[in-house]
Design an enzyme around this catalytic site. Structure first.
Site, PDB file in Angstrom:
ATOM      1  N   ASP A  98       0.865  -1.167   0.000  1.00  0.00           N
ATOM      2  CA  ASP A  98       0.000   0.000   0.000  1.00  0.00           C
ATOM      3  C   ASP A  98       0.909   1.226   0.000  1.00  0.00           C
ATOM      4  OD1 ASP A  98      -2.361   1.615   0.506  1.00  0.00           O
ATOM      5  OD2 ASP A  98      -3.222  -0.165   1.446  1.00  0.00           O
ATOM      6  N   ASP A 200      -3.214   4.742  -2.252  1.00  0.00           N
ATOM      7  CA  ASP A 200      -4.291   5.286  -1.426  1.00  0.00           C
ATOM      8  C   ASP A 200      -4.800   6.611  -2.001  1.00  0.00           C
ATOM      9  OD1 ASP A 200      -5.564   4.840   1.298  1.00  0.00           O
ATOM     10  OD2 ASP A 200      -4.819   6.879   1.580  1.00  0.00           O
ATOM     11  N   GLU A 263      -6.632   3.485  -5.774  1.00  0.00           N
ATOM     12  CA  GLU A 263      -7.891   3.607  -5.022  1.00  0.00           C
ATOM     13  C   GLU A 263      -8.566   4.879  -5.509  1.00  0.00           C
ATOM     14  OE1 GLU A 263      -9.830   4.000  -0.574  1.00  0.00           O
ATOM     15  OE2 GLU A 263      -8.133   5.219  -1.157  1.00  0.00           O
ATOM     16  N   HIS A 325     -11.366  -2.955   3.534  1.00  0.00           N
ATOM     17  CA  HIS A 325     -11.324  -2.619   4.956  1.00  0.00           C
ATOM     18  C   HIS A 325     -12.093  -1.344   5.298  1.00  0.00           C
ATOM     19  CE1 HIS A 325      -8.367  -0.311   2.878  1.00  0.00           C
ATOM     20  NE2 HIS A 325      -8.198   0.458   3.927  1.00  0.00           N
ATOM     21  N   ASP A 326     -12.704  -0.732   4.301  1.00  0.00           N
ATOM     22  CA  ASP A 326     -13.452   0.511   4.534  1.00  0.00           C
ATOM     23  C   ASP A 326     -14.959   0.339   4.403  1.00  0.00           C
ATOM     24  OD1 ASP A 326     -11.094   2.000   4.848  1.00  0.00           O
ATOM     25  OD2 ASP A 326     -10.922   2.353   2.694  1.00  0.00           O
TER      26      ASP A 326
END
Ligand code: NOJ
Length: 532
Positions: A98, A200, A263, A325-326
């Site tokens: 990430d 990200d 993302e 994870h969000d």
């Protein structure tokens, strides 16, 4: 020409805090992940994407980075990461890290310097501004975690911008020194052999230079996530962003076949620009439509897939995501029965799938009491917390689900139903969710039609079902998915002989009549067929 690995492969997202705790401190770590590589290989995925593992005060659980080129002690050491990489490669698995370029932690030395004085050489590495004439924040921008996106800093009497937590100051990507420092970070990890990055909030790196106010979102309702309060007209998808993405891609390309994943939460038409005009930006701009769609319905899903396929630039490769994870887990959003259908959809569409850890065993959101909420987004708003989808991986029926040793207090509680829903139990059950996922992955891997084949939706009248064709040379699969809890019959105008390769219930095979196809409630069928 051989397609690159990331086109044929399946990506598996590991949230390191919650995957496997090797030192029994209640928090997952890198040696824990390494110890589960055999499982991931057995499962049949191709690449692992790790959410951040760098030194961090953990205000946003690793998305607040204090040092981009080391490992947080809670996760291990740099040598542990190197070992994970080497062990993954030895098993033919790729490793994706990430990369968090939009903001650092406020404890990063760059920010410490930047906030020291207005004349510090790192001052312009972040976005500082004088107060508005009334002393308030420079404009109306709101943070994704709630409240103003500006924080007043007493010492130098200016505000700094943080689109997320107050401990996550936004870097100034208009400063070439920042860009170079961040490309150096990419090189640091590429030199060590990582196979790519998930970047990200890639669409948010640039902000309006004039700091114009964002308009309110007329559709936002109280109680909905803060990030939708405003339309990000001046904070998202700004002119100039594509040059940055191109530069990231150029940096990766110097190292051979590495993958750049972005993302990006944007409507599909705007998302497509992130492939780059010359397909020289992100290989896979994350396609989150299955994650953000309000209701899980056949008609909507078919529209999403057809439109996405239709507007995809020529030569670009699709990708699909069911969870991360969000966002609440798919088994919670759609129900466990439907989640099996969703898994068949994810693993039989054209494009690279990303699977969120635990979804392969049908994990639902866990329950976390309000006083145990960790997520900064959930502080004071438990309904917005992302902790529920981050509970420990369920490995077996023993205490702590085999994630941590018995007696250890895990950082988030293990879900209540772990004794029935875990890897060990499901491994021994030929009809389990895990067995279904594994079978789908096996079929996908061994069938060019499912990995590389063309996609075509099949017209039929039934509103509760979605049927499509995947084809490569002579190999043809029909995928027929029932999104309802009622039995459905579909009449296909296809002349051909079919046989069931897989039912989501895993209890059916043999020849099947395509002219009157019966699907049981919540059933998906993968049908191999030949034209007669
Ligand atoms: C997106 C990440 O997925 C999320 O977990 C994080 O809170 C924000 N970006 C800020 O880094």
């Amino acid at each position: 020409m051989q397609p690159p690995w990331w086109q044929k492969g399946v990506i598996y997202q590991v949230y390191p805090r919650s995957f496997m705790d090797s030192n029994n401190d209640g928090i997952g770590d890198i040696p824990g992940i390494t110890s589960k590589l055999d499982y991931l290989q057995w499962l049949g995925v191709d690449a692992i994407w790790l959410s951040p593992i760098y030194p961090s005060p953990m205000a946003d659980f690793g998305y607040d980075i204090a040092n981009y080129t080391d490992i947080d002690q809670v996760f291990g050491k740099l040598e542990d990461l190197e070992r994970l990489l080497q062990q993954a490669h030895a098993r033919g698995l790729k490793l994706i890290l990430d990369f968090v370029p939009n903001h650092t932690s406020d404890e990063h030395p760059w920010f410490q310097q930047s906030r020291a004085s207005r004349t510090n050489e790192k001052r312009s590495w972040y976005i500082w501004h004088d107060p508005a004439p009334d002393g308030g924040p420079p404009n109306n921008w709101t943070s994704f975690f709630g409240g103003s996106a500006w924080q007043f800093d007493e010492k130098t009497e200016q505000y700094y911008l943080h689109m997320f937590d107050v401990k996550q100051p936004d870097l100034n990507w208009r400063n070439p020194e920042v860009c170079q420092a961040m490309y150096d970070v990419l090189r640091f990890w590429l030199e060590r052999g990582v196979d790519g990055f998930r970047v990200d909030v890639l669409w948010m790196l640039l902000k309006d230079e004039q700091l114009r106010d964002n308009p309110p979102n007329p559709n936002w309702k109280p109680g909905e996530a803060h990030e939708y309060r405003q339309l990000g007209l001046y904070t998202e998808d700004q002119p100039g962003i594509h040059e940055i993405v191109r530069e990231m891609r150029r940096t990766l390309d110097t190292y051979g076949e590495r993958v750049l994943i972005g993302e990006i939460y944007l409507p599909p038409e705007r998302l497509m620009h992130y492939y780059g005009e010359m397909l020289d930006e992100a290989h896979l701009p994350f396609n989150f439509q299955f994650v953000t769609m309000p209701t899980w319905e056949a008609r909507v899903i078919r529209q999403i897939v057809d439109k996405y396929e239709a507007i995809l630039p020529e030569g670009a490769w699709p990708n699909w995501v069911l969870g991360n994870h969000d966002r609440p887990r798919i088994a919670t959003r759609a129900g466990r029965e439907q989640a099996r259908v969703a898994q068949m959809l994810l693993l039989t569409l054209r494009g690279t799938p990303t699977c969120y850890y635990g979804d392969e065993i049908g994990m639902e959101n866990g329950s976390v009491p309000p006083e145990m909420i960790h997520d900064p987004r959930g502080k004071g708003h438990p309904e917005l917390s992302r902790d529920y989808e981050r509970t420990p991986m369920q490995w077996d029926s023993g205490p702590n689900a085999g994630f941590s040793a018995p007696g250890v207090t895990t950082w988030l509680p293990v879900a209540n139903d772990y004794q029935s829903w875990n890897v060990a139990v499901e491994r021994d059950d030929a009809l389990s969710f895990l067995s279904l996922t594994r079978e789908l992955l096996m079929l996908r891997r061994s069938s060019p039609a499912l990995t590389l084949g063309a996609y075509q939706a099949i017209d039929e009248e039934n509103e509760s079902c979605f049927v499509y064709l995947r084809q490569h040379d002579e190999q043809r699969y029909l995928v027929a998915l029932n999104f309802s809890a009622q039995e459905q019959e579909i009449h296909l105008a296809i002349r051909g002989r079919g046989h069931v390769a897989l039912s989501t219930s895993m209890d059916r095979d043999g020849a099947i009549d395509l002219s009157a196809l019966r699907l049981r409630p919540n059933e998906g069928l993968l049908i191999e067929y030949s034209i007669i």
